[in-house]
Design an enzyme around this catalytic site. Structure first.
Site: not given
Length: 729
Positions: A658, A660, A710, A720
């Site tokens: 995607h 940002d 990314h 995480r």
């Protein structure tokens, strides 16, 4: 002598006919001068007087040592007759008729110059006895009309200082038959206003304060004069430099202030000249011989960074087996931190205990009394929880100063607010002294006699046992506890000092501290920014530019340390404590439009009311690096979205490719790969470049739109966490 003889010696004729001041007088030998004072006990003021006398090599005879004072409290009511009785007895034993006697008070007096100047000015007065003068009459106002009028200067006699020849001084006190508690001032005044006695003894007043400066009624007339590495008190009304300065009546604080400089205690050329005198060095002692210190720790309101306070306490450079800790807490909010500290570290100290059954002034009275009653206690160290004690040697430094009450100067970061006052107002509250700002800002460095200290200070246990014996030291119907304590110390003549010889630390702001979160310290970036930085910003952050700690793992992607481990842990724990993680669906009512194209399981910063603090963090710590790495780009670090993402193999392990919706993105790893989770990382598809081992507390910064397509790589085990910000101008 015949007329013809005078013609042979015309100089004699001129001298005989001229005023005495026109003839050069032979100076009085300094060895003829004897300073006489009365001191039944050695107070801090008396020691200061002797120190100033020693500085100028005065010879001092002290009367009444070890005797009980029976002269009354003549600071507020007539008294002092005991001084006259003792002086009269001492003069009867003196045989040298050429002796010059300076009789002077000592508890509130300092010498500003030496015997040579004093004797010269005495000679110039052309009388056998010279009294100090005042502009106010005391103690009988009905005698005002009987005082001789003067063309210029003070009209009334002051009994706190006079100088004269031995026979004349002896005659002056010869008629004394009064009681010890009767007024010495009234006795001498009646002699002065009796024309026959005044003439017989040959008395005058030092009307223009050339020899004596009484401060009562003259505070506006007296200033400090700094010149050629010397400090004098200057009377600006009469343009004189008095030799002796006397804080008579209600001017004790003013003489304490002047005594910080006179005589040459502190000058611009030399700095502090006495700060290393009378020290109590600890270097020669074995650790088992160190003074035993009771440390009283007071927690009286919710305060930030309490855990850090105890971490610093552990680092205090002093043998722990010579310390006894008494922690007084009336805040249930801090019970976990206190209990944890005592459980983990209490056994390191000779004694460590928690007291909770009193509050306010009563708590301080109780803990101070523990030292007073403990025969092993040598010092009491009072320490409030909001004190940030950065100097690990603070306790040693204060003990070595060997002072009755001494505080390390601490200030509130970026403000003039400190733990001492340089002066008091008429009603006993704060007033700014002329030197306050210079002391706080370090332009004048020394150990300063001040009227008020608080938050952190050291008291000699002997002072608590001998002078401050009142079990209600902090109790007052009209004053706050700290003000009540200082008021009682001042009334006992006990000097309080503050040292800015070293950098000691600072005071936290507690005014707007909220307790509604799990880790409330996270919200302190506005109130206590320096402490927030030390707690939450990576220790290497300040070295980023200088030591080139910024890495470039992929094109236009920058990687640098930003958060401490504590910051990462607290942010994760805060989010889990809040617990309202999003479902990871495309429908998201938290954002404008209610649709999320690339959903994650997350909690937004505004959900925990952290958006203002997060923006402050971005402006202070991210924006400078952004502007450095992307030259010509300026950002106010505004953001629409800032959130913490959670990746779990059985929940949402990864994120599809995607762009940002940002000018640039910040991605901060909040836990440690290999330890807390397996897998994870970020891959930039256009560059076929991945960051697969994110470092805890390090930030990835990269452009958001167009270039840096990314994806989030799969987390294969554990959990995480990352903190993400989409930043626009």
């Amino acid at each position: 002598m015949s007329r013809w003889s005078l013609l042979l010696f015309p100089g004699l004729l001129i001298c005989a006919l001229a005023p005495p001041s026109s003839c050069e007088q032979q100076p009085i030998p300094q060895e003829k001068l004897l300073v006489v004072t009365v001191a039944t006990k050695e107070t801090d003021g008396f020691r200061r007087f002797l120190s100033s006398a020693k500085h100028f090599n005065y010879t001092v005879k002290v009367l009444g040592r070890g005797q009980k004072w029976s002269g009354g409290d003549y600071t507020t009511a007539p008294g002092g007759g005991q001084k006259v009785r003792l002086l009269k007895a001492a003069l009867e034993e003196m045989k040298d008729e050429e002796k010059i006697i300076l009789f002077i008070d000592s508890y509130d007096v300092v010498f500003a110059s030496g015997p040579k100047e004093l004797l010269k000015k005495f000679q110039q007065a052309q009388h056998k006895v010279v009294f100090s003068s005042e502009s106010l009459i005391w103690p009988d106002r009905h005698l005002e009309d009987k005082h001789p009028h003067v063309r210029e200067g003070n009209r009334f006699l002051g009994s706190g200082g006079f100088i004269g020849y031995l026979p004349n001084i002896r005659e002056l006190v010869s008629d004394w038959t009064g009681e010890d508690a009767e007024s010495d001032q009234l006795f001498f005044t009646k002699i002065y206003i009796d024309p026959a006695k005044k003439k017989s003894i040959n008395i005058t007043l030092d009307n223009k304060c050339r020899l004596f400066q009484n401060l009562h009624g003259a505070l506006d007339e007296v200033v400090l004069k700094f010149e050629d590495a010397r400090v004098r008190a200057r009377n600006v009304l009469y343009d004189t430099l008095p030799v002796i300065v006397h804080g008579n009546g209600p001017t004790k604080l003013q003489i304490n202030y002047l005594g910080n400089y006179i005589p040459n205690t502190w000058t611009f050329e030399t700095g502090c000249t006495v700060c290393h005198d009378d020290l109590h060095p600890l270097t020669a002692l074995k650790e088992s011989e160190y003074p035993l210190v009771v440390i009283g720790i007071f927690i009286q309101q919710p305060s930030p960074f309490v855990t850090v306070f105890f971490e610093r306490l552990l680092k205090l450079q002093y043998p722990k087996n010579r310390l006894k800790l008494v922690i007084h807490s009336q805040e249930a909010h801090h019970e976990p931190q206190v209990s944890s500290f005592l459980q983990d570290h209490g056994s390191l100290y000779q004694d460590a205990r928690l007291v909770t059954d009193t509050d306010g002034a009563a708590s301080r009275n109780l803990v101070f009394d523990m030292c007073r009653k403990d025969e092993d206690c040598d010092y009491f160290f009072s320490l409030d929880i909001e004190v940030v004690l950065k100097n690990e040697n603070t306790l040693k430094i204060l003990i070595e100063q060997n002072l009755p009450i001494v505080a390390p100067m601490i200030t509130r970061d970026g403000r003039l607010w400190s733990n001492f006052w340089g002066a008091l107002s008429a009603d006993g509250y704060y007033a700014r002294s002329e030197d306050y700002v210079d002391i706080v800002q370090g332009r004048r460095v020394g150990v300063w006699n001040v009227p008020y200290v608080s938050k952190v200070f050291l008291v000699k246990a002997d002072v608590l046992r001998s002078e401050l014996t009142d079990n209600e030291l902090f109790t007052s119907h009209i004053l706050d506890p700290d003000m009540a304590f200082c008021h009682k110390a001042r009334n006992k003549g006990i000097f309080m000092y503050v040292s800015n010889m070293h950098s000691f630390g600072r005071i936290l702001s507690t005014e707007n501290y909220q307790t509604s979160h799990l880790h409330n310290d996270l919200w302190q970036i506005f109130e206590n920014p320096l402490d927030w930085q030390e707690r939450y910003i990576h220790e290497n952050y300040t070295h980023i530019m200088k030591d080139k700690l910024i890495e470039t793992p992929c094109p236009d992607v920058y990687w640098f340390p930003i958060f401490s481990d504590v910051a990462c842990n607290h942010l994760v724990e805060e989010m889990e404590h809040f617990g309202k993680w999003s479902g990871g669906g495309v429908v998201d009512n938290r954002i404008q439009g209610g649709y999320e194209n690339v959903p994650t399981i997350d909690i937004h910063m505004n959900q925990i009311n952290f958006e203002k603090e997060w923006h402050k963090f971005l402006v202070e710590y991210i924006a400078p690096i952004t502007e450095k790495m992307y030259p010509g780009y300026y950002t106010k670090a505004q953001f629409d979205l800032a959130f913490v993402v959670r990746y779990k193999p059985d929940e949402q392990p990864s994120l599809k490719p995607h762009h940002d919706a940002s000018t640039f993105t910040i991605n901060i790893a909040l836990n440690q790969v290999g330890l807390d989770y397996q897998g994870g990382g970020c891959r930039f598809l256009r560059y076929d470049c991945s960051v697969e081992a994110p470092r805890k507390g390090w930030a990835l910064m990269h452009p958001g739109r167009l270039t840096h397509y990314h994806e989030g790589l799969p987390t294969t085990a554990g959990v995480r966490y990352i903190a993400v910000s989409f930043v626009d101008p």
